[in-house]
Design an enzyme around this catalytic site. Structure first.
Site, PDB file in Angstrom:
ATOM      1  N   ASP A  34       0.873  -1.164   0.000  1.00 47.06           N
ATOM      2  CA  ASP A  34       0.000   0.000   0.000  1.00 47.06           C
ATOM      3  C   ASP A  34       0.916   1.221   0.000  1.00 47.06           C
ATOM      4  OD1 ASP A  34      -2.101   1.722   0.017  1.00 47.06           O
ATOM      5  OD2 ASP A  34      -3.174   0.760   1.657  1.00 47.06           O
TER       6      ASP A  34
HETATM    7  C1  BGC Z   1      -5.104   3.093  -0.105  1.00 45.74           C
HETATM    8  C2  BGC Z   1      -5.104   2.052  -1.213  1.00 45.74           C
HETATM    9  C3  BGC Z   1      -4.881   2.727  -2.535  1.00 45.74           C
HETATM   10  C4  BGC Z   1      -3.587   3.505  -2.491  1.00 45.74           C
HETATM   11  C5  BGC Z   1      -3.259   4.239  -3.781  1.00 45.74           C
HETATM   12  C6  BGC Z   1      -3.885   3.993  -0.168  1.00 45.74           C
HETATM   13  O1  BGC Z   1      -3.983   5.060   0.724  1.00 45.74           O
HETATM   14  O2  BGC Z   1      -5.174   2.456   1.150  1.00 45.74           O
HETATM   15  O3  BGC Z   1      -6.316   1.345  -1.216  1.00 45.74           O
HETATM   16  O4  BGC Z   1      -4.884   1.788  -3.572  1.00 45.74           O
HETATM   17  O5  BGC Z   1      -3.673   4.485  -1.457  1.00 45.74           O
HETATM   18  O6  BGC Z   1      -4.135   5.289  -3.978  1.00 45.74           O
END
Ligand code: BGC
Length: 814
Positions: free
Chosen positions: A222
């Site tokens: 993530d």
């Molecule tokens: C989220 C993810 C997301 C990523 C990219 C993170 O803050 O938890 O679900 O895919 O950001 O935007």
């Protein structure tokens, strides 16, 4: 094509390591000498945003996860995945960052709207279907967030304490199915820790994921979840975003010093190259795919995810007998089609329930009253009132300046809600940002005019300083920052038709060093104090109309990534609104526009109640289809909805001493409700259509071998003169078990459609793995498993008994 292992041999250590951290926010590094192009990733999961968050390059906005889940329809979930693949191809995207398969463990979870509900089995099946639909077309899924990322408070640091059995049977199950059954090409490791180790360093990345499930894809982090070199020793493959990160030089040095074996790096590189091969980033073999009409599918999913919970001989309305409809509620005109945070896309269009009803009833007098104020923050200004002073066209001009005030970038945009994450704008090298527009209000009235950003900013109206914020520089975790900023506004009286010049100046430097994302909202905030007038006006409109359609709900500030909910009550005076409208008109139908559960204290006093979820861009058409009976409300709740906040058995989203204990064990969702005396407002699985479908009879073999699948044959009849849908659900139980089990748990289901008067049989497959429990391995307790068959977690009119015998047939153990 060369095997990827031989490509690895051609790479230097530096090249390999470069591949392990993103090139930027949304892509990986290309390496020309082996013919590798950059792999492009994008959020996800209810649409494909692309590398820019830009209204000039919009995306299909599909209904959110909880809406898709409410369809209980695996064929639909597969088509949803395929439609995302088509969107991904259109936008040049190789990897969709979805599906979100965490569970709605607590009704307060901020991201519940993104999840497929509270149940591991339903979630697992939907996940496998979504992933299959996407990857069949050569676009990769990144199943997220691995694992136990079921709430948002302190999400970067929270340590989830959860027993291994619970992990295996509940929280890992959706990942297992997506990997083993649909061969997911990526899994996203989450921010949180599990049992003491942060997930990007956690041994769970190796076992069961790689070793037992045979995952040969990429563990993508993530965003900013990798915080150490330690993660490189774990089965974490790809650090996002880049180009900076904790690996790079440090990893090269560690390999050179012999502290980390180069084979560890090679394994990660092989996985990334395997992904590249799968998505066509090593060879230009364009995938051909014939896409179905995405907007039509979005509408169908919204219909199939709409749950009818109450119907006192009210719906469907007969369009031929309607002369007037009072449409009421802020969400009726400002529909929430998606939740807040990274899941958001810039929608191609948004059909509100008001638009939908008006389009479906051309000759009918459809009035609109807002009724109650819900949106407490700053809403962007309507494009219809905006003129770009530099071009004379609709929209705004935005400008980026360096420290000496020189303009280094400018563009013409179509909104006053701007999100710069990746893309061309030079956010990190800019000192300030400006937005210019001329705003001509369509209607007169008092508003609060201003903005919502973190950091220092000013708004000038007709060249005079109007609102100023000397805000503190706040950290910008992606997602949370989209919604976190508090509004800075002041009272303004809008004169209809009289333009005002707006100039917004944002001091990017006030956000600190290395800012690479910018979130700007300029617009209006409702003025408080006139609530009683709004309620009275709505009641008058309801009295004057044949029927009333009230749309209540939350919004993307209430239900969002980055924060958990503070309350399950509908925001503002919406409960009061429903009460006054229902008192004014006995034909009051309420649509709830929320992603997760809300409290419905008036549910017994309205003529009909529908849960529309966050229904995607075609939400309004879907609601019109359902209330007018053009379509059946196809949904059944994918989560149990409490009658009162404190009734819900599992509530905690706030860590104590840095952790959350999943003390309820395997008793999540309806399983937990079944253990207590207090009943919910609506059980998991609830909902009905307009047709009258009866479950007649069920049959299953008397015995089944451990590891095998048992088929339950169920006969049904549609007793009504209209076609309908039923979701047949099978729950297992195990009286006198030698260990703690749920009183009852979902083991199989099928969505079936019946023509008017039709009788049919449906075969529901029940894998006995769902009878097994984890005790260091999957263990099967032989003996009797009564199966209850019905239409929600407690309405189970049919039953069969299956006896599990200890034989393990070939191919068992899945
Ligand atoms: C989220 C993810 C997301 C990523 C990219 C993170 O803050 O938890 O679900 O895919 O950001 O935007």
């Amino acid at each position: 094509m060369k095997p990827v292992t031989s490509l690895v041999e051609a790479l230097t250590l530096e090249e390999k390591v470069r591949l392990l951290t993103g090139r930027d926010l949304w892509s990986t590094s290309p390496i020309e000498k082996i013919g590798l192009r950059s792999i492009i990733v994008s959020d996800g999961p209810a649409g494909v945003r692309g590398t820019n968050w830009d209204e000039r390059d919009p995306s299909l906005n599909f209904p959110s996860g909880s809406a898709l889940a409410a369809s209980w329809d695996l064929v639909l979930a597969r088509r949803y995945g395929a439609a995302l693949a088509a969107e991904a191809r259109r936008k040049g995207v190789d990897v969709v960052l979805g599906p979100t398969v965490n569970l709605q463990r607590s009704p307060f979870g901020g991201r519940n709207f993104e999840c497929f509900g509270e149940d591991p089995v339903l979630t697992a099946d939907l996940a496998a279907a979504y992933v299959g639909g996407l990857q069949d077309h050569g676009v990769a899924a990144a199943v997220k967030h691995y694992v136990a990322n079921d709430s948002e408070t302190d999400r970067f640091t929270v340590d989830v304490r959860v027993a291994e059995r619970v992990l295996r049977e509940v929280y890992l199950l959706p990942f297992e199915k997506a990997v083993r059954e649909s061969g997911a090409w990526l899994v996203m490791s989450s921010y949180n820790g599990v049992n003491g180790a942060t997930m990007t360093e956690n041994p769970l990345l190796e076992t069961p994921l790689a070793t037992e499930w045979g995952f040969d894809g990429v563990v993508i982090s993530d965003w900013m979840a990798v915080r150490s070199l330690e993660a490189a020793r774990a089965a974490q493959d790809l650090v996002m975003p880049g180009p900076d990160g904790p690996w790079g030089e440090a990893l090269i040095a560690a390999v050179r010093r012999g502290e980390i074996d180069e084979a560890v790096v090679d394994r990660k590189v092989i996985r990334i190259l395997t992904l590249a091969q799968r998505v066509g980033a090593l060879s230009e073999t364009p995938h051909q795919m014939s896409a179905e009409d995405g907007a039509a599918l979005a509408r169908e999913v919204a219909v199939e995810g709409t749950v009818l919970l109450e119907n006192r001989d009210e719906l469907p309305w007969d369009p031929a007998r309607l002369k007037s409809v009072a449409v009421i509620g802020e969400n009726a005109a400002w529909a929430r089609t998606q939740g807040g945070g990274s899941a958001g896309v810039a929608p191609t269009r948004t059909v509100s329930p008001l638009d939908g009803v008006r389009a479906a009833l051309p000759g009918v007098d459809v009035t609109y009253s807002p009724g109650a104020v819900l949106n407490q923050s700053v809403t962007e200004l309507p494009l219809s009132g905006l003129t770009n002073p530099f071009t004379g066209e609709p929209g705004v001009r935005t400008r980026f300046r360096d420290a000496s005030g020189v303009e280094i970038f400018a563009e013409d945009r179509l909104t006053t809600r701007l999100i710069y994450v990746g893309g061309d704008a030079p956010v990190s090298s800019s000192h300030s940002f400006e937005l210019h527009t001329s705003y001509t209000p369509a209607e007169a009235g008092p508003v609060r005019l201003g903005f919502a950003v973190t950091g220092r900013a000013r708004l000038y109206v007709d060249d005079l300083l109007f609102v100023e914020q000397d805000g503190p520089s706040a950290g910008h975790p992606l997602g949370a920052a989209l919604t976190a900023a508090a509004p800075a506004t002041d009272k303004w009286y809008l004169a209809a038709g009289r333009p005002v010049e707006l100039r917004f100046v944002y001091d990017i430097a006030s956000l600190g060093d290395s800012v690479d994302a910018l979130f700007v909202r300029v617009g209006t905030q409702p003025v408080g104090g006139d609530d009683d007038d709004l309620l009275a006006e709505a009641a008058r409109a309801a009295t004057a109309a044949d029927v009333a359609l009230v749309v209540v709900g939350t919004n993307s500030l209430v239900e969002s990534e980055g924060v958990d909910r503070e309350s399950l009550a509908l925001p503002g005076k919406q409960d009061e609104l429903v009460k006054v409208v229902a008192a004014a008109n006995p034909h009051t139908v309420v649509v709830v526009n929320s992603g997760g559960p809300v409290l419905l204290p008036w549910r017994h006093d309205v003529a009909a109640l529908l849960i529309g979820h966050f229904g995607g861009q075609e939400f309004g058409h879907a609601i019109a289809d359902v209330v007018l009976g053009t379509a059946e409300p196809g949904g059944r709740l994918a989560a149990t909805w409490p009658a009162a906040e404190t009734d819900a058995p599992v509530l905690d989203t706030t860590p104590r001493d840095g952790g959350i204990d999943y003390a309820e064990g395997v008793h999540v969702g309806h399983r937990a409700w079944l253990r207590q005396d207090v009943a919910p407002a609506y059980w998991f699985g609830s909902g009905r259509g307009y047709a009258d479908i009866e479950l007649l009879h069920a049959e299953a073999p008397e015995t089944v071998g451990a590891g095998d699948t048992v088929t339950v044959d169920i006969s049904l009849r549609n007793r009504s003169a209209r076609p309908g849908k039923e979701v047949v659900q099978v729950y297992a139980s195990r009286p006198d078990s030698t260990f703690d089990r749920p009183r009852r748990w979902l083991v199989g289901f099928a969505a079936i459609r019946l023509a008017a008067g039709e009788s049919a049989e449906v075969a529901v497959e029940v894998p006995t793995r769902l009878f097994a429990h984890w005790d260091g391995d999957w263990c099967y307790e032989p003996g009797s498993y009564p199966l209850g068959i019905g239409t929600d977690a407690v309405d189970l009119p049919l039953s069969v008994n299956v006896t599990l015998i200890e034989h393990r047939s070939e191919g068992a153990g899945k």
